[in-house]
Motif scaffolding. Structure first.
Motif, PDB file in Angstrom:
ATOM      1  N   UNK A 294       0.844  -1.199   0.000  1.00  7.84           N
ATOM      2  CA  UNK A 294       0.000   0.000   0.000  1.00  7.84           C
ATOM      3  C   UNK A 294       0.880   1.250   0.000  1.00  7.84           C
ATOM      4  N   UNK A 295       0.606   2.160  -0.940  1.00  9.83           N
ATOM      5  CA  UNK A 295       1.396   3.369  -1.132  1.00  9.83           C
ATOM      6  C   UNK A 295       0.466   4.577  -1.144  1.00  9.83           C
ATOM      7  N   UNK A 296       0.897   5.666  -0.514  1.00  9.14           N
ATOM      8  CA  UNK A 296       0.158   6.929  -0.572  1.00  9.14           C
ATOM      9  C   UNK A 296       0.782   7.797  -1.659  1.00  9.14           C
ATOM     10  N   UNK A 297       0.143   7.919  -2.825  1.00 15.70           N
ATOM     11  CA  UNK A 297       0.760   8.675  -3.928  1.00 15.70           C
ATOM     12  C   UNK A 297       0.823  10.176  -3.684  1.00 15.70           C
ATOM     13  N   UNK A 298       0.007  10.676  -2.761  1.00 15.50           N
ATOM     14  CA  UNK A 298       0.004  12.115  -2.513  1.00 15.50           C
ATOM     15  C   UNK A 298       1.003  12.522  -1.430  1.00 15.50           C
ATOM     16  N   UNK A 299       1.743  11.567  -0.900  1.00 17.58           N
ATOM     17  CA  UNK A 299       2.748  11.859   0.110  1.00 17.58           C
ATOM     18  C   UNK A 299       4.064  11.197  -0.295  1.00 17.58           C
ATOM     19  N   UNK A 300       4.936  11.940  -0.971  1.00 18.11           N
ATOM     20  CA  UNK A 300       6.199  11.347  -1.434  1.00 18.11           C
ATOM     21  C   UNK A 300       7.075  10.831  -0.304  1.00 18.11           C
ATOM     22  N   UNK A 301       6.831  11.265   0.917  1.00 17.33           N
ATOM     23  CA  UNK A 301       7.619  10.789   2.056  1.00 17.33           C
ATOM     24  C   UNK A 301       7.017   9.538   2.690  1.00 17.33           C
ATOM     25  N   UNK A 302       5.868   9.112   2.212  1.00 17.53           N
ATOM     26  CA  UNK A 302       5.186   7.950   2.786  1.00 17.53           C
ATOM     27  C   UNK A 302       6.038   6.692   2.647  1.00 17.53           C
ATOM     28  N   UNK A 303       6.085   5.899   3.699  1.00 14.65           N
ATOM     29  CA  UNK A 303       6.782   4.615   3.662  1.00 14.65           C
ATOM     30  C   UNK A 303       5.777   3.543   3.243  1.00 14.65           C
ATOM     31  N   UNK A 304       5.976   2.896   2.104  1.00 12.87           N
ATOM     32  CA  UNK A 304       5.035   1.864   1.663  1.00 12.87           C
ATOM     33  C   UNK A 304       4.925   0.733   2.678  1.00 12.87           C
ATOM     34  N   UNK A 305       3.732   0.120   2.729  1.00 12.16           N
ATOM     35  CA  UNK A 305       3.460  -0.933   3.710  1.00 12.16           C
ATOM     36  C   UNK A 305       3.092  -2.233   3.005  1.00 12.16           C
ATOM     37  N   UNK A 306       3.820  -3.295   3.357  1.00 14.58           N
ATOM     38  CA  UNK A 306       3.501  -4.620   2.841  1.00 14.58           C
ATOM     39  C   UNK A 306       2.440  -5.228   3.744  1.00 14.58           C
ATOM     40  N   UNK A 307       1.254  -5.473   3.186  1.00 15.10           N
ATOM     41  CA  UNK A 307       0.086  -5.897   3.959  1.00 15.10           C
ATOM     42  C   UNK A 307       0.001  -7.424   4.012  1.00 15.10           C
ATOM     43  N   UNK A 308       0.575  -8.018   5.063  1.00 11.28           N
ATOM     44  CA  UNK A 308       0.648  -9.472   5.123  1.00 11.28           C
ATOM     45  C   UNK A 308      -0.697 -10.136   5.353  1.00 11.28           C
ATOM     46  N   UNK A 309      -1.695  -9.406   5.844  1.00 12.18           N
ATOM     47  CA  UNK A 309      -3.012 -10.009   6.075  1.00 12.18           C
ATOM     48  C   UNK A 309      -3.651 -10.482   4.775  1.00 12.18           C
ATOM     49  N   UNK A 310      -3.182  -9.969   3.631  1.00 14.43           N
ATOM     50  CA  UNK A 310      -3.745 -10.342   2.339  1.00 14.43           C
ATOM     51  C   UNK A 310      -3.061 -11.557   1.727  1.00 14.43           C
TER      52      UNK A 310
END
Length: 627
Positions: A294-310
């Motif tokens: 999961x990535x926030x495209x409107x926040x270039x500083x956002x740290x992407x998150x690998x969603x293991x529940x999926x």
């Protein structure tokens, strides 16, 4: 295809019988419980209800073997952005020689664009997030991959991942990339990421460089995508196994081999210059790939998150819907022969008034695998979702799963234990805008009917299936949280010009003017048109005679009518699509033109090097796409 529901009158039902479907066969396939009456007939049992769909207003294009991108009369298609175009400050222009180093590629648009999503900022500004799945060595390097250096490995890694660019609408109505935008971003194999959810911190996710099991580097094999109503992008890791190899002897276990891992180098050579891809030194590194990120495209500083529940698999895309009870439901296909279709249901509910809290909705929930049922020879039936939770349905220590994290990390094996249906390479999944029907492309399977664990069955009706099909289902009472559904096959691809038998000629909505093979990418527009993209054989010979290059078709899922909308250049697949909110611009991906020994000079022509490209499609009169 004609649909019926529980509110249909008896006279409506009798009309269906007159169209060739008996009450006995319908009820045998669908059951008489609360599932009610769903699909009236499958494509092989009825003629197309309408050959003049009100949804499909364009004139179909013929099959093509030309090295260009063809759209219907009255439409225009132009390149928006191609591999190697500069998107970050200081980025050089694309160098067709292949001599550019890794630092240049790190600031340029990535290679082999795939799934994409559009995030509007205003009527004239938007962010386009695009997956970059892999590279073509013959075009990336001047030596075509014969003498890989450390910088070559970095260059390849920087060509992978995700590209985020701002685009703006000009006075002429066309969209253009804003290279100077502060939103522009490259996410690649070296980008820091968080591992979240039930598997975070598990020993199977810990490595020498991260003894917490909660911090990962990078994303790879980014195939298709999804987007959330809280404004984030879901990029899906697919074929990560090809990047790993062993520098010294190592004995892989059954769980590792289930994910396609082998000791030998598959051609990337990454393990020679990046130690974390060496199976003999960092065996757990593989477990940190194969997730939805999961990535926030409107926040270039956002740290992407690998969603293991999926769950961990060869993710194709992640189709997200908000159920009527507020729970988030994500449908996913595992793109490998004989693998499965999955559904995730969030633990918490969506709150449109608190988008910050919604960012945690994919953190916890319940994962399910689909099991399809059908009477022998029937192409419709019922199905159920089987829960993949530790301690349930045989998932425990005795079956090889110490805890829920192990179930998620080795979800393929868990799906086998509980009896999920093995499918013909489940690819993209799309939900109709009415939120009732779900569609999944099953692209092909040379093992069907040949391997014991992949028998010919209901939604997978052909042995050695090389044409593919699209399965459709509807959850009980329209509730995506239900564990019951009914299904049929919306279309069975085939070649009626070559095969006289029904199964290989294709279903009744396939003819000489719209035949295709290997449906892959799909997606609905806001009006309910289903767009179908292919990634199949383009030899235009033998079983595929008359099909030409890969293509994009458009379907009316009510009438069943399908028309060819576009054809791609030589050697490509068409993949990824997004629409502007006004429905007047469509973005479509052209991936790997010039592959498999074909000669392509797309998109620049002349003697130029072929480059994967995002195309911008509009009507010449400025109207709505597809009408």
């Amino acid at each position: 295809m004609l649909e019926i529901n529980k509110e249909d009158t008896p006279s409506d039902f009798e009309t269906l019988i007159e169209q060739g479907l008996s009450r006995r066969s319908l009820l045998k396939g669908m059951g008489t419980s609360a599932l009610g009456l769903f699909f009236a007939a499958h494509p092989l049992s009825k003629a197309i209800a309408s050959a003049n769909s009100a949804l499909l207003g364009f004139r179909a294009v013929p099959a093509s073997t030309a090295d260009n991108f063809v759209v219907p009369q009255g439409y225009v298609a132009k390149p928006l952005i191609s591999w190697g175009d500069p998107i970050l400050p200081g980025a050089p222009q694309f160098d067709p020689s292949g001599e550019q180093n890794s630092a240049a590629q790190a600031r340029q648009f990535g290679d082999n664009n795939d799934g994409m999503s559009l995030f509007p900022l205003s009527e004239t500004r938007a962010l386009l997030a695009v997956n970059n799945e892999y590279i073509n060595k013959e075009y990336l390097y001047p030596h075509k991959g014969e003498a890989i250096t450390a910088d070559d490995v970095l260059k390849a890694q920087y060509a992978h991942g995700v590209s985020i660019v701002e685009i703006r609408k000009r006075r002429n109505g066309h969209w253009q990339v804003e290279q100077s935008s502060t939103f522009n971003r490259r996410i690649n194999v070296a980008t820091p990421m968080q591992i979240t959810g039930p598997a975070a911190g598990h020993p199977l996710l810990r490595t020498r460089s991260d003894d917490s099991g909660r911090s990962a580097l990078g994303t790879v094999g980014n195939c298709a995508n999804g987007m959330t109503p809280w404004g984030t992008y879901l990029t899906c890791e697919e074929n990560f196994q090809y990047y790993f190899a062993a520098s010294s002897p190592v004995e892989l276990n059954a769980m590792q081999r289930r994910y396609g891992l082998v000791e030998e180098d598959e051609g990337s050579h990454w393990f020679l210059h990046d130690e974390r891809f060496d199976l003999s030194k960092h065996p757990n590194e593989t477990n940190r790939f194969g997730w939805v990120v999961e990535v926030d495209p409107q926040n270039p500083a956002d740290v992407p998150r690998k969603r293991t529940a999926l769950g961990r698999m060869a993710h194709e895309n992640a189709e997200l819907v908000i159920n009527s009870d507020g729970h988030v439901v994500v449908y996913m296909g595992d793109d490998a022969r004989g693998e499965h279709i999955y559904k995730f249901v969030s633990q918490d509910r969506y709150n449109p008034g608190n988008q910050r809290d919604n960012r945690n909705l994919l953190e916890n929930g319940t994962l399910y695998v689909a099991r399809f049922h059908a009477e022998p020879g029937e192409l419709h039936g019922t199905g159920e979702w089987i829960e993949l939770s530790h301690g349930k349905n045989g998932l425990g220590v005795d079956s090889g799963f110490a805890d829920q994290a192990a179930v998620l990390i080795y979800v393929r094996a868990a799906a086998t234990v509980v009896g999920g249906t093995t499918m013909d390479r489940p690819e993209w999944i799309a939900v109709h805008p009415d939120n009732h029907s779900v569609f999944c492309t099953l692209t092909n399977n040379r093992h069907r009917g040949v391997r014991e664990n992949q028998p010919v069955d209901g939604p997978n009706p052909r042995a050695e299936n090389h044409y593919g099909q699209i399965v459709r289902w509807q959850p009980e009472d329209g509730n995506h949280n239900s564990d019951q559904f009914v299904w049929d096959l919306f279309v069975i691809a085939g070649n009626p010009m070559v095969h006289p038998d029904t199964l290989y000629a294709g279903s009744a909505n396939v003819n000489a003017d719209n035949m295709f093979n290997c449906p892959d990418g799909i997606g609905f527009d806001a009006d309910g048109r289903l767009w179908i993209q292919t990634d199949g054989e383009f030899t235009n010979d033998g079983d595929f005679l008359g099909m030409g290059n890969n293509q994009m078709l458009c379907a009316d899922t009510n009438s069943g009518e399908i028309r060819r909308f576009a054809t791609g250049p030589k050697g490509c697949e068409l993949t990824g699509l997004a629409f502007t909110p006004d429905k007047r611009t469509m973005f479509v991906g052209v991936q790997h033109p010039g592959s498999e020994g074909t000669i392509s000079h797309f998109p620049s022509g002349g003697n130029s090097k072929p480059r994967s490209t995002v195309m911008m499609i509009q009507r010449e009169d400025g109207g709505v796409i597809g009408t």
